[in-house]
Design a protein around this motif. Structure first.
Motif, PDB file in Angstrom:
ATOM      1  N   LEU A 142       3.335   0.524  -3.700  1.00 23.35           N
ATOM      2  CA  LEU A 142       2.339   1.142  -2.838  1.00 23.35           C
ATOM      3  C   LEU A 142       0.971   0.736  -3.351  1.00 23.35           C
ATOM      4  O   LEU A 142       0.658   0.962  -4.530  1.00 23.35           O
ATOM      5  CB  LEU A 142       2.464   2.665  -2.861  1.00 23.35           C
ATOM      6  N   VAL A 143       0.176   0.134  -2.492  1.00 22.63           N
ATOM      7  CA  VAL A 143      -1.226  -0.113  -2.827  1.00 22.63           C
ATOM      8  C   VAL A 143      -2.017   1.046  -2.242  1.00 22.63           C
ATOM      9  O   VAL A 143      -1.942   1.314  -1.045  1.00 22.63           O
ATOM     10  CB  VAL A 143      -1.729  -1.453  -2.250  1.00 22.63           C
ATOM     11  N   VAL A 144      -2.723   1.758  -3.101  1.00 20.97           N
ATOM     12  CA  VAL A 144      -3.586   2.849  -2.657  1.00 20.97           C
ATOM     13  C   VAL A 144      -4.984   2.257  -2.547  1.00 20.97           C
ATOM     14  O   VAL A 144      -5.623   1.980  -3.565  1.00 20.97           O
ATOM     15  CB  VAL A 144      -3.558   4.034  -3.634  1.00 20.97           C
ATOM     16  N   THR A 153     -10.388   9.072  -5.993  1.00 18.61           N
ATOM     17  CA  THR A 153     -10.508  10.498  -5.680  1.00 18.61           C
ATOM     18  C   THR A 153      -9.177  11.201  -5.938  1.00 18.61           C
ATOM     19  O   THR A 153      -8.135  10.553  -6.112  1.00 18.61           O
ATOM     20  CB  THR A 153     -10.895  10.720  -4.209  1.00 18.61           C
ATOM     21  N   ALA A 154      -9.225  12.512  -5.907  1.00 15.09           N
ATOM     22  CA  ALA A 154      -7.998  13.309  -6.050  1.00 15.09           C
ATOM     23  C   ALA A 154      -7.010  12.994  -4.932  1.00 15.09           C
ATOM     24  O   ALA A 154      -5.797  13.041  -5.143  1.00 15.09           O
ATOM     25  CB  ALA A 154      -8.342  14.793  -6.081  1.00 15.09           C
ATOM     26  N   ASP A 155      -7.500  12.664  -3.732  1.00 15.52           N
ATOM     27  CA  ASP A 155      -6.608  12.309  -2.632  1.00 15.52           C
ATOM     28  C   ASP A 155      -5.821  11.033  -2.935  1.00 15.52           C
ATOM     29  O   ASP A 155      -4.632  10.937  -2.590  1.00 15.52           O
ATOM     30  CB  ASP A 155      -7.396  12.131  -1.327  1.00 15.52           C
ATOM     31  N   HIS A 156      -6.449  10.068  -3.576  1.00 16.42           N
ATOM     32  CA  HIS A 156      -5.745   8.842  -3.962  1.00 16.42           C
ATOM     33  C   HIS A 156      -4.612   9.162  -4.942  1.00 16.42           C
ATOM     34  O   HIS A 156      -3.497   8.651  -4.804  1.00 16.42           O
ATOM     35  CB  HIS A 156      -6.700   7.836  -4.619  1.00 16.42           C
ATOM     36  N   VAL A 157      -4.934   9.984  -5.930  1.00 16.43           N
ATOM     37  CA  VAL A 157      -3.928  10.355  -6.933  1.00 16.43           C
ATOM     38  C   VAL A 157      -2.791  11.136  -6.280  1.00 16.43           C
ATOM     39  O   VAL A 157      -1.618  10.935  -6.612  1.00 16.43           O
ATOM     40  CB  VAL A 157      -4.590  11.135  -8.090  1.00 16.43           C
ATOM     41  N   ALA A 158      -3.108  11.999  -5.316  1.00 21.13           N
ATOM     42  CA  ALA A 158      -2.072  12.754  -4.595  1.00 21.13           C
ATOM     43  C   ALA A 158      -1.150  11.811  -3.824  1.00 21.13           C
ATOM     44  O   ALA A 158       0.073  12.021  -3.794  1.00 21.13           O
ATOM     45  CB  ALA A 158      -2.715  13.774  -3.659  1.00 21.13           C
ATOM     46  N   MET A 159      -1.711  10.778  -3.196  1.00 20.24           N
ATOM     47  CA  MET A 159      -0.886   9.787  -2.484  1.00 20.24           C
ATOM     48  C   MET A 159       0.101   9.129  -3.452  1.00 20.24           C
ATOM     49  O   MET A 159       1.281   8.964  -3.125  1.00 20.24           O
ATOM     50  CB  MET A 159      -1.766   8.711  -1.848  1.00 20.24           C
ATOM     51  N   ALA A 160      -0.384   8.763  -4.624  1.00 18.01           N
ATOM     52  CA  ALA A 160       0.475   8.134  -5.625  1.00 18.01           C
ATOM     53  C   ALA A 160       1.556   9.104  -6.092  1.00 18.01           C
ATOM     54  O   ALA A 160       2.727   8.715  -6.224  1.00 18.01           O
ATOM     55  CB  ALA A 160      -0.366   7.656  -6.812  1.00 18.01           C
TER      56      ALA A 160
END
Length: 168
Positions: A142-144, A153-160
């Motif tokens: 997965l490329v974020v 951002t916290a949203d990027h980390v949540a996606m991961a």
């Protein structure tokens, strides 16, 4: 040398170091390979990334032109330990027509390093997803995409976190 556990790959410029100041970031200077660089770094990134790794069992790895210099210039300022790094050589500056894009160049070395190992990559280069899709024998990934103006951002980390939890 890839391991079987998933990896979380971390770029520096545009991801941990946005192109302009954002709330919560502090100004720093770093001196990789004889240069003086001015950086914007957020100490909260270290906490977020350490929690991601603790929660998922993944390995955090630098995937940046900074290579091992990130362990001296970035890691202590954001609260990360020394990390392994993907050996990405400097981008060729010659003018030949067949030169890949910056994202394409990085993607080929990330793919060679990761092989079949699953990985998440926090990256701001817009063409890495397409570049990875063109490669064969690559494991799940997965490329974020991170906006280089705002950084991680916290949203990027949540996606991961969500993606890594689905691997288990």
């Amino acid at each position: 040398m890839a391991h079987s556990a998933a990896a979380v790959l971390l770029d520096v410029d545009g991801v941990l170091n946005p192109v302009r100041r954002v709330a919560g970031y502090r100004r720093h200077r770093a001196f990789p390979v004889g240069m003086v660089l001015k950086l914007w770094l957020n100490p909260e990134h270290g906490r977020m990334l350490r929690e991601l790794i603790a929660d998922t069992g993944a390995e955090l790895v630098w995937a940046t032109y900074w290579r091992d210099h990130a362990n001296r210039g970035i890691a202590p300022r954001v609260g990360l330990p020394n990390l392994r790094y993907v050996p990405i050589p400097p981008y060729p500056r010659d003018a030949h027509r067949d030169r890949p894009t910056l994202g394409g160049w990085k993607a080929r070395y990330v793919a060679a390093w990761a092989g079949a190992r699953p990985f998440v990559w926090f990256e701001d280069e817009p063409d890495v997803t397409a570049s990875l899709a063109a490669l064969t024998d690559l494991g799940p990934h997965l490329v974020v995409p991170v906006d280089p103006v705002f950084g991680l951002t916290a949203d990027h980390v949540a996606m991961a976190r969500i993606w890594l939890s689905r691997l288990a």
